[in-house]
Scaffold this motif. Structure first.
Motif, PDB file in Angstrom:
ATOM      1  N   UNK A   5     -51.794  25.808 -46.125  1.00  0.00           N
ATOM      2  CA  UNK A   5     -50.425  25.762 -45.617  1.00  0.00           C
ATOM      3  C   UNK A   5     -49.954  24.314 -45.612  1.00  0.00           C
ATOM      4  N   UNK A   6     -48.926  24.022 -46.403  1.00  0.00           N
ATOM      5  CA  UNK A   6     -48.344  22.686 -46.454  1.00  0.00           C
ATOM      6  C   UNK A   6     -47.153  22.653 -45.504  1.00  0.00           C
ATOM      7  N   UNK A   7     -47.325  22.012 -44.370  1.00  0.00           N
ATOM      8  CA  UNK A   7     -46.338  22.022 -43.291  1.00  0.00           C
ATOM      9  C   UNK A   7     -45.657  20.657 -43.222  1.00  0.00           C
ATOM     10  N   UNK A   8     -44.363  20.636 -43.543  1.00  0.00           N
ATOM     11  CA  UNK A   8     -43.697  19.345 -43.578  1.00  0.00           C
ATOM     12  C   UNK A   8     -42.188  19.444 -43.472  1.00  0.00           C
ATOM     13  N   UNK A   9     -41.537  18.365 -43.892  1.00  0.00           N
ATOM     14  CA  UNK A   9     -40.084  18.274 -43.815  1.00  0.00           C
ATOM     15  C   UNK A   9     -39.493  18.260 -45.222  1.00  0.00           C
ATOM     16  N   UNK A  51     -37.114  18.548 -40.371  1.00  0.00           N
ATOM     17  CA  UNK A  51     -38.122  18.992 -39.396  1.00  0.00           C
ATOM     18  C   UNK A  51     -38.783  17.798 -38.711  1.00  0.00           C
ATOM     19  N   UNK A  52     -38.978  17.915 -37.417  1.00  0.00           N
ATOM     20  CA  UNK A  52     -39.668  16.901 -36.618  1.00  0.00           C
ATOM     21  C   UNK A  52     -41.060  17.404 -36.251  1.00  0.00           C
ATOM     22  N   UNK A  84     -52.168  21.322 -44.029  1.00  0.00           N
ATOM     23  CA  UNK A  84     -51.738  19.956 -44.345  1.00  0.00           C
ATOM     24  C   UNK A  84     -50.471  19.674 -43.547  1.00  0.00           C
ATOM     25  N   UNK A  85     -50.494  18.631 -42.747  1.00  0.00           N
ATOM     26  CA  UNK A  85     -49.325  18.259 -41.941  1.00  0.00           C
ATOM     27  C   UNK A  85     -48.807  16.907 -42.408  1.00  0.00           C
ATOM     28  N   UNK A  86     -47.567  16.882 -42.900  1.00  0.00           N
ATOM     29  CA  UNK A  86     -46.919  15.614 -43.244  1.00  0.00           C
ATOM     30  C   UNK A  86     -45.550  15.597 -42.577  1.00  0.00           C
ATOM     31  N   UNK A  87     -45.509  15.081 -41.372  1.00  0.00           N
ATOM     32  CA  UNK A  87     -44.291  14.999 -40.582  1.00  0.00           C
ATOM     33  C   UNK A  87     -44.219  13.644 -39.880  1.00  0.00           C
ATOM     34  N   UNK A  88     -43.039  13.299 -39.434  1.00  0.00           N
ATOM     35  CA  UNK A  88     -42.854  12.047 -38.708  1.00  0.00           C
ATOM     36  C   UNK A  88     -41.584  11.321 -39.091  1.00  0.00           C
ATOM     37  N   UNK A  89     -41.159  11.496 -40.342  1.00  0.00           N
ATOM     38  CA  UNK A  89     -39.959  10.806 -40.810  1.00  0.00           C
ATOM     39  C   UNK A  89     -38.763  11.053 -39.894  1.00  0.00           C
ATOM     40  N   UNK A  90     -38.515  12.312 -39.563  1.00  0.00           N
ATOM     41  CA  UNK A  90     -37.317  12.642 -38.766  1.00  0.00           C
ATOM     42  C   UNK A  90     -37.472  12.332 -37.284  1.00  0.00           C
ATOM     43  N   UNK A  91     -38.687  12.034 -36.853  1.00  0.00           N
ATOM     44  CA  UNK A  91     -38.884  11.595 -35.471  1.00  0.00           C
ATOM     45  C   UNK A  91     -38.274  10.217 -35.245  1.00  0.00           C
ATOM     46  N   UNK A  92     -38.029   9.492 -36.337  1.00  0.00           N
ATOM     47  CA  UNK A  92     -37.493   8.146 -36.205  1.00  0.00           C
ATOM     48  C   UNK A  92     -35.967   8.110 -36.092  1.00  0.00           C
ATOM     49  N   UNK A  93     -35.347   9.288 -36.107  1.00  0.00           N
ATOM     50  CA  UNK A  93     -33.931   9.350 -35.760  1.00  0.00           C
ATOM     51  C   UNK A  93     -33.805   9.107 -34.257  1.00  0.00           C
ATOM     52  N   UNK A 129     -57.887  20.516 -41.059  1.00  0.00           N
ATOM     53  CA  UNK A 129     -56.575  19.863 -41.037  1.00  0.00           C
ATOM     54  C   UNK A 129     -56.613  18.553 -41.807  1.00  0.00           C
ATOM     55  N   UNK A 130     -55.599  18.378 -42.648  1.00  0.00           N
ATOM     56  CA  UNK A 130     -55.391  17.111 -43.353  1.00  0.00           C
ATOM     57  C   UNK A 130     -54.067  16.527 -42.873  1.00  0.00           C
ATOM     58  N   UNK A 131     -54.119  15.353 -42.283  1.00  0.00           N
ATOM     59  CA  UNK A 131     -52.908  14.663 -41.838  1.00  0.00           C
ATOM     60  C   UNK A 131     -52.467  13.689 -42.924  1.00  0.00           C
ATOM     61  N   UNK A 132     -51.194  13.750 -43.284  1.00  0.00           N
ATOM     62  CA  UNK A 132     -50.658  12.855 -44.306  1.00  0.00           C
ATOM     63  C   UNK A 132     -49.601  11.959 -43.676  1.00  0.00           C
ATOM     64  N   UNK A 133     -49.832  10.661 -43.709  1.00  0.00           N
ATOM     65  CA  UNK A 133     -48.856   9.712 -43.180  1.00  0.00           C
ATOM     66  C   UNK A 133     -47.682   9.600 -44.144  1.00  0.00           C
ATOM     67  N   UNK A 134     -46.453   9.774 -43.673  1.00  0.00           N
ATOM     68  CA  UNK A 134     -45.284   9.657 -44.561  1.00  0.00           C
ATOM     69  C   UNK A 134     -45.175   8.249 -45.135  1.00  0.00           C
TER      70      UNK A 134
END
Length: 221
Positions: A5-9, A51-52, A84-93, A129-134
């Motif tokens: 499962x590729x979970x991201x924005x 997505x945040x 796979x989780x690649x999130x964080x970009x929209x948290x910076x709004x 779980x694989x964490x991917x830094x944006x």
């Protein structure tokens, strides 16, 4: 068959900064991975623009809070082998995560806790779980994106260290997207077709490793 499962924005959805539409199907990084791993693996692409990790956005019609939707996805797609989780970009709004990577790190920790503690169907186990830094942001002259993310260009440089910290704390695999791709200057945050393909190519081996699909030389098999 293994399931990922590729979970991201929008970086997972495949937002094209030039057309403001969607990249061609096989240019999107989850589909690059799926094509390389072949029939042995099903890669489910769950990307959503905006997505945040764990923050509400009340100005849009779709639920963008990752922590609210993740349990539903875990239930509907189980059993999962890799998340796979690649999130964080929209948290910076500033109107969602407050504009700091610190809050993004906290949101990422919440997602990990949800995935690890979810009450899966009896007989199923939590996915690896694989964490991917944006990738870090790029300065842009595009007016709207400059207003939305311009304050956080320097802040986005901390994605790598923040995601590394979460991965170490929970003993998870981690990959830094900024090592292989860079955001487009057209809007400062999204990937062009070449860069999203490059990300997919770089993620093939880490995902194959978690699935136990590497050969003795470390190549996917």
């Amino acid at each position: 068959m293994k399931t990922v499962l590729a979970f991201g924005d929008s970086l997972t959805w495949g937002y094209d900064p030039e057309t403001m539409l969607r990249h061609a199907f096989f240019d999107r990084w989850p589909n690059v991975v799926a094509k390389a791993l072949g029939h042995k693996v099903r890669v489910i692409s769950e990307g959503l623009n905006g997505r945040t990790t764990a923050f509400d956005d009340h100005m849009v019609p779709a639920e963008r809070n990752g922590a609210k939707i993740l349990p539903t996805l875990l239930a509907s797609h189980q059993p999962l082998d890799v998340l796979v989780i690649m999130l964080g970009t929209n948290d910076l709004k500033t109107h969602t995560g407050g504009g700091r990577v610190f809050e993004s790190r906290q949101g990422l920790e919440r997602l990990v806790e949800i995935a690890q503690c979810f009450p899966y169907q009896r007989g199923y186990v939590p996915p690896k779980i694989l964490l991917v830094a944006p990738p870090p942001f790029t300065a842009t002259m595009e007016p709207d994106f400059s207003l939305l993310f311009g304050h956080a260009v320097d802040e986005s440089l901390h994605f790598r260290s923040a995601v590394t910290k979460v991965a170490e704390e929970y003993e998870l695999a981690m990959f830094d997207a900024g090592e292989v791709c860079e955001t487009s200057s057209l809007d400062g945050v999204h990937l062009d077709a070449e860069n999203t393909r490059r990300l997919g190519e770089a993620l093939i081996q880490p995902i194959a490793r978690l699935l136990g699909l590497e050969d003795d030389a470390g190549a996917p098999r």
